[in-house]
Design a protein around this motif. Structure first.
Motif, PDB file in Angstrom:
ATOM      1  N   ASN A   1      65.899  39.749  43.734  1.00  8.31           N
ATOM      2  CA  ASN A   1      66.963  39.696  42.744  1.00  8.31           C
ATOM      3  C   ASN A   1      68.205  39.074  43.393  1.00  8.31           C
ATOM      4  O   ASN A   1      68.682  39.560  44.423  1.00  8.31           O
ATOM      5  N   LEU A   2      68.727  38.018  42.797  1.00  8.25           N
ATOM      6  CA  LEU A   2      69.880  37.329  43.389  1.00  8.25           C
ATOM      7  C   LEU A   2      71.116  38.211  43.462  1.00  8.25           C
ATOM      8  O   LEU A   2      71.920  38.071  44.390  1.00  8.25           O
ATOM      9  N   ASP A   3      71.292  39.110  42.514  1.00  8.13           N
ATOM     10  CA  ASP A   3      72.430  40.029  42.584  1.00  8.13           C
ATOM     11  C   ASP A   3      72.315  40.950  43.785  1.00  8.13           C
ATOM     12  O   ASP A   3      73.308  41.262  44.443  1.00  8.13           O
ATOM     13  N   VAL A   4      71.109  41.374  44.094  1.00  9.17           N
ATOM     14  CA  VAL A   4      70.883  42.211  45.282  1.00  9.17           C
ATOM     15  C   VAL A   4      71.184  41.410  46.539  1.00  9.17           C
ATOM     16  O   VAL A   4      71.851  41.899  47.458  1.00  9.17           O
ATOM     17  N   VAL A   5      70.720  40.171  46.578  1.00  9.39           N
ATOM     18  CA  VAL A   5      70.978  39.297  47.731  1.00  9.39           C
ATOM     19  C   VAL A   5      72.480  39.095  47.898  1.00  9.39           C
ATOM     20  O   VAL A   5      73.008  39.170  49.015  1.00  9.39           O
ATOM     21  N   ARG A   6      73.170  38.848  46.807  1.00 12.83           N
ATOM     22  CA  ARG A   6      74.621  38.644  46.854  1.00 12.83           C
ATOM     23  C   ARG A   6      75.318  39.894  47.399  1.00 12.83           C
ATOM     24  O   ARG A   6      76.182  39.807  48.275  1.00 12.83           O
ATOM     25  N   GLN A   7      74.939  41.060  46.900  1.00  7.67           N
ATOM     26  CA  GLN A   7      75.554  42.310  47.357  1.00  7.67           C
ATOM     27  C   GLN A   7      75.224  42.566  48.831  1.00  7.67           C
ATOM     28  O   GLN A   7      76.072  43.008  49.600  1.00  7.67           O
ATOM     29  N   TYR A   8      73.997  42.270  49.224  1.00  5.62           N
ATOM     30  CA  TYR A   8      73.588  42.421  50.623  1.00  5.62           C
ATOM     31  C   TYR A   8      74.421  41.498  51.516  1.00  5.62           C
ATOM     32  O   TYR A   8      74.873  41.901  52.593  1.00  5.62           O
ATOM     33  N   ALA A   9      74.659  40.279  51.068  1.00  4.99           N
ATOM     34  CA  ALA A   9      75.464  39.326  51.844  1.00  4.99           C
ATOM     35  C   ALA A   9      76.906  39.816  51.989  1.00  4.99           C
ATOM     36  O   ALA A   9      77.488  39.714  53.077  1.00  4.99           O
ATOM     37  N   VAL A  10      77.472  40.358  50.932  1.00  6.07           N
ATOM     38  CA  VAL A  10      78.835  40.904  50.998  1.00  6.07           C
ATOM     39  C   VAL A  10      78.893  42.068  51.989  1.00  6.07           C
ATOM     40  O   VAL A  10      79.807  42.160  52.809  1.00  6.07           O
ATOM     41  N   ALA A  11      77.900  42.950  51.923  1.00  3.69           N
ATOM     42  CA  ALA A  11      77.851  44.096  52.836  1.00  3.69           C
ATOM     43  C   ALA A  11      77.661  43.636  54.279  1.00  3.69           C
ATOM     44  O   ALA A  11      78.294  44.175  55.195  1.00  3.69           O
ATOM     45  N   THR A  12      76.817  42.651  54.481  1.00  2.00           N
ATOM     46  CA  THR A  12      76.581  42.116  55.825  1.00  2.00           C
ATOM     47  C   THR A  12      77.854  41.498  56.387  1.00  2.00           C
ATOM     48  O   THR A  12      78.162  41.674  57.575  1.00  2.00           O
ATOM     49  N   GLU A  13      78.588  40.811  55.556  1.00  2.00           N
ATOM     50  CA  GLU A  13      79.868  40.224  55.989  1.00  2.00           C
ATOM     51  C   GLU A  13      80.844  41.329  56.390  1.00  2.00           C
ATOM     52  O   GLU A  13      81.525  41.222  57.412  1.00  2.00           O
ATOM     53  N   ALA A  14      80.919  42.390  55.613  1.00  2.00           N
ATOM     54  CA  ALA A  14      81.797  43.516  55.960  1.00  2.00           C
ATOM     55  C   ALA A  14      81.365  44.122  57.296  1.00  2.00           C
ATOM     56  O   ALA A  14      82.205  44.420  58.151  1.00  2.00           O
ATOM     57  N   ALA A  15      80.067  44.272  57.492  1.00  7.01           N
ATOM     58  CA  ALA A  15      79.558  44.826  58.751  1.00  7.01           C
ATOM     59  C   ALA A  15      79.923  43.925  59.926  1.00  7.01           C
ATOM     60  O   ALA A  15      80.302  44.415  60.993  1.00  7.01           O
ATOM     61  N   SER A  16      79.831  42.617  59.729  1.00  6.13           N
ATOM     62  CA  SER A  16      80.142  41.683  60.820  1.00  6.13           C
ATOM     63  C   SER A  16      81.614  41.720  61.200  1.00  6.13           C
ATOM     64  O   SER A  16      81.987  41.322  62.290  1.00  6.13           O
ATOM     65  N   ARG A  17      82.435  42.243  60.321  1.00  9.49           N
ATOM     66  CA  ARG A  17      83.869  42.378  60.589  1.00  9.49           C
ATOM     67  C   ARG A  17      84.235  43.822  60.970  1.00  9.49           C
ATOM     68  O   ARG A  17      85.400  44.196  60.933  1.00  9.49           O
ATOM     69  N   SER A  18      83.207  44.607  61.276  1.00  3.57           N
ATOM     70  CA  SER A  18      83.376  46.015  61.685  1.00  3.57           C
ATOM     71  C   SER A  18      84.029  46.872  60.615  1.00  3.57           C
ATOM     72  O   SER A  18      84.668  47.870  60.916  1.00  3.57           O
ATOM     73  N   ARG A  19      83.846  46.498  59.365  1.00  2.34           N
ATOM     74  CA  ARG A  19      84.312  47.319  58.249  1.00  2.34           C
ATOM     75  C   ARG A  19      83.109  48.136  57.771  1.00  2.34           C
ATOM     76  O   ARG A  19      82.497  47.838  56.745  1.00  2.34           O
ATOM     77  N   HIS A  20      82.763  49.138  58.547  1.00  5.24           N
ATOM     78  CA  HIS A  20      81.510  49.852  58.378  1.00  5.24           C
ATOM     79  C   HIS A  20      81.452  50.682  57.094  1.00  5.24           C
ATOM     80  O   HIS A  20      80.393  50.761  56.470  1.00  5.24           O
TER      81      HIS A  20
END
Length: 179
Positions: free
Chosen positions: A8-27
């Motif tokens: 599901n592209l919406d799931v992929v989009r949300q996963y990408a947003v979460a991954t970006e937050a994680a990469s910036r240490s916004r856990h």
């Protein structure tokens, strides 16, 4: 580029947003984002793994273990690479560092440039007090991603742990400073 088992592209989009937050240490933000992804697709194992990683980074060990166990329930829907990562992270969180090194080593046997796998092998090796292996893995990672501050920092720390203070100093000085 990693593969991702979500359909599901919406799931992929949300996963990408979460991954970006994680990469910036916004856990905390990452945890919320991964939670939204699995709310959209409860069978999305990598979303649970993301929740486990974010929880681990928030020092919520039991939550991390619970989430990675949930991720493992969805192995059959993951790509091969995702399965290696999920199992490897489970071994790390559960304290089976020998199995952690083996699982991520098997991943690297198939995907040699997997930075996260090399980093995890190095970390699990430190728990096993195998500092030469930890340093070796981090040296490989830094060759793949030479400008990564956190990876170069890990190399400096593991070099210091191994007693090679000159190498630790050299690596610490090689870290790019913010402008």
């Amino acid at each position: 580029m990693d593969t991702l088992s979500a359909t599901n592209l919406d799931v992929v989009r949300q996963y990408a947003v979460a991954t970006e937050a994680a990469s910036r240490s916004r856990h905390e933000e990452a945890l919320q984002g991964f939670s939204k992804a699995v709310a959209m697709d409860p069978s999305f194992g990598m979303g649970y793994q993301g929740m486990a990683i974010a929880s681990r980074n928030l020092d919520r060990q039991q939550d991390a273990l619970n989430y990675i166990k949930e991720a493992l329930r969805h192995l059959d829907q993951m790509t091969e690479r995702e399965r290696f990562r999920a199992r490897g992270f489970f071994y790390r969180v559960s304290g089976d560092y020998q199995a952690c090194v083996k699982e991520y080593g098997d991943l690297i046997a198939r995907y040699a440039a997997d930075v996260a796998a090399h980093n995890q092998i190095a970390l699990c090796s430190t728990y096993l007090r195998d500092m030469p292996r930890a340093v070796d893995e981090m040296q490989r990672v830094v060759k793949i991603v030479p400008k990564s501050t956190i990876l170069r920092n890990n190399l400096a720390v593991y070099s210091a742990y191994s007693g090679n203070f000159d190498a630790a100093d050299q690596e610490a000085r090689a870290i790019d400073r913010p402008a």
